[in-house]
Design an enzyme around this catalytic site. Structure first.
Site, mmCIF file in Angstrom:
data_model
loop_
_atom_site.group_PDB
_atom_site.id
_atom_site.type_symbol
_atom_site.label_atom_id
_atom_site.label_comp_id
_atom_site.label_asym_id
_atom_site.label_seq_id
_atom_site.Cartn_x
_atom_site.Cartn_y
_atom_site.Cartn_z
ATOM 1 N N GLY A 1 9.046 68.368 101.011
ATOM 2 C CA GLY A 1 8.529 68.526 102.372
ATOM 3 C C GLY A 1 8.099 67.151 102.832
ATOM 4 C CB CYS B 1 11.141 65.396 96.937
ATOM 5 S SG CYS B 1 11.633 64.176 98.151
ATOM 6 N NE ARG C 1 6.006 59.066 102.314
ATOM 7 C CZ ARG C 1 5.694 58.992 103.603
ATOM 8 N NH1 ARG C 1 4.810 58.126 104.011
ATOM 9 N NH2 ARG C 1 6.269 59.786 104.471
ATOM 10 N NE ARG D 1 12.919 61.391 105.698
ATOM 11 C CZ ARG D 1 12.506 60.393 106.456
ATOM 12 N NH1 ARG D 1 13.356 59.736 107.206
ATOM 13 N NH2 ARG D 1 11.244 60.054 106.481
ATOM 14 C CG HIS E 1 14.818 68.328 96.945
ATOM 15 N ND1 HIS E 1 13.530 68.724 97.154
ATOM 16 C CD2 HIS E 1 14.990 67.219 97.701
ATOM 17 C CE1 HIS E 1 12.950 67.895 98.002
ATOM 18 N NE2 HIS E 1 13.813 66.975 98.343
ATOM 19 C CD GLU F 1 13.681 72.020 95.532
ATOM 20 O OE1 GLU F 1 13.852 71.532 94.397
ATOM 21 O OE2 GLU F 1 13.231 71.355 96.481
#
Lengths: 192, 291
Positions: free
Chosen positions: A45, A77, A104, A132, A167, A169
């Site tokens: 997120g 992330c 980041r 990202r 990720h 997921e």
């Protein structure tokens, strides 16, 4: 029961993976929710958003307190960014639990997001989406690197804490979650 | 290594879920939005309320402004191109922003064709008032959908109508025979597979946000309660009497949309919301743009 931090981000995808593995999951939005789960997944997120929402609920201190006494936490992330000790060149304060430094959006904007199969120690190839994504720039002595991509650590474990810059997921990949479930189980039934 | 796959395009939208995307017209506003907890900003020259008031042709923003906003924040940056304006879309892609909104808030450039979004590397979000429209946009390559509530009015009624309509359309698929599903797909000019996938999932197959007319934390919570994945706020924040407080309150309302006590707390003493407009008094309905 496994908790998924549901303040913001792709918690639905983590839920889907846990559901595929036949595990009971609970959305965590408050301290009360947190008190009912055996481990916590912090999803992808916007780390800046999730960080603020954590603090507004006082969840940051509660996660820190529990994690220091062995409560398992897995961050993907944004979740990994929040678990870290230090965010390079950024004013926000992470939870400071996992001894890594992160940068980041280190790969660039959305056009530089990518998918790749990653070789994970003890598991083999897993499907990974880097969106990202952050970069882990330093890994402390207590933490073990479980996977690298182009030489950079992308999956790190330190005791009861697990962090991936990618990720699993989003790909419907279950193997990393299985590792986390094992970490929860180990805690419940100490081998010694 | 694979880049710009549909999974990555829709994947970024998944990361925005449960969040608020705020319209901003300056780098300073972008910073306020980020500090309040926005998951992304929409870089614009004018918010929809001003576009409405000032009239004329509304176009893509000046790339200089977009660059300044991009430099000011670390969260994703979106920008709008006109419906069907392939060249504006290409320019926005070259600016290396994170998402393009092919938006009815700007004056359409093509009265028959939307941008063929699958040909782009950058992901797109598009508006839809019903399921057929949503599926046409997804079929063109949109990786995220939003309602087309009347932007710049501070009036939530149209966004509510759209999200309910999409839901009703999906429910209606359940009672259709195979032949009727085929006829529906044909009528809506979308592939049958996309209709079947929607039917199976029971929802639009990509992330679905609310947009248009959100003016208060309660409006944002309402859209979440109706099943939206997140909320765009256009004029509602920077046309309110206290943008910082409104921005923060709307962020909390979207996260805790089912917690009425918390909603009451964040709604307290916010000051005046943006002045709204009655839909029937509008000379132009932006939601009618797009085909």
């Amino acid at each position: 029961m496994v908790g998924v931090l549901a303040l913001q981000g792709d918690f639905r995808e983590h839920f889907a993976v846990l559901c595929k593995l036949g595990v009971d999951a609970k959305e965590v939005r408050t301290k009360e929710d947190l008190s009912r789960v055996d481990g916590l997944i912090m999803p992808g997120g916007e780390s800046t958003t999730i960080n603020k929402l954590l603090r507004r609920q006082g969840l940051d201190e509660e996660i820190k307190r529990k994690a220091r006494i062995g409560f398992p936490v897995f961050g993907t992330c944004a979740g990994a960014i929040l678990l870290s000790k230090e965010i390079i060149g950024d004013s926000q304060q992470p939870l400071g639990l996992l001894d890594i430094s992160v940068k980041r959006n280190a790969y660039g904007a959305q056009l530089d997001s990518f998918e790749e199969d990653i070789d994970v120690k003890g598991i083999g190839l897993v499907k990974a989406a880097f969106i990202r994504a952050p970069l882990i720039t330093r890994v402390g002595k207590g933490a073990e690197v479980l996977a690298r991509y182009q030489g950079n650590p992308v999956l790190v474990r330190q005791g009861n804490l697990l962090a991936s810059t990618f990720h699993p997921e989003i790909e419907g990949e279950t193997k990393i979650h299985e590792l986390f479930l094992k970490m929860i189980k180990e805690r419940r039934t100490p081998s010694e | 290594m694979e880049k710009s796959t549909f999974r990555l395009k829709s994947g970024l939208a998944e990361m925005l879920k449960g969040g608020v995307i705020m319209d901003v017209v300056t780098a300073e506003q972008a910073k306020i939005a980020e500090d309040a907890g926005a998951v992304a900003v929409m870089a614009l020259e004018r918010v929809p309320a001003d576009i409405r008031k000032e009239g004329g042709v509304a176009r893509m923003s000046d790339p200089k402004l977009i660059r300044e906003i991009k430099a000011a924040v670390t969260i994703p940056v979106m920008a709008k191109c006109r419906i069907g304006h392939i060249a504006e879309a290409k320019i926005l892609e070259a600016l290396n922003i994170d998402y393009i909104d092919e938006s009815e808030v700007l004056t359409p450039a093509d009265d028959k064709h939307h941008v063929e979004k699958s040909l782009f590397k950058i992901p797109f979000v598009c508006g839809a008032t019903n399921l057929g429209e949503a599926l046409r946009r997804i079929n063109e390559g949109a990786a995220m959908i939003r309602t087309k509530g009347e932007a710049g009015t501070g009036n939530i009624v149209e966004a509510v109508r759209h999200v309910r309509r999409v839901k009703e359309d999906i429910t209606a698929l359940d009672s259709l025979s195979k032949a009727q599903l085929l006829a529906y797909a044909k009528k809506e000019r979308v592939p049958l597979e996309l209709v079947l996938e929607t039917k199976k999932l029971g929802r639009v197959p990509v992330v679905n946000f609310a947009a248009g007319g959100v003016a208060t934390p309660a409006d944002a919570a309402l859209m979440m309660q109706l099943g939206c994945d997140g909320v765009f706020v256009g004029s509602g924040i920077f046309k309110s009497s206290n943008p910082r407080r409104y921005a923060r309150a709307i962020v909390e309302a979207v996260t805790h949309f089912n917690d009425a006590k918390l909603l009451a707390k964040v709604s307290e003493g916010l000051g005046e919301a943006m002045r709204g407009l009655e839909i029937s008094s509008l000379p132009t309905r932006l939601q009618d743009r797009g085909w």
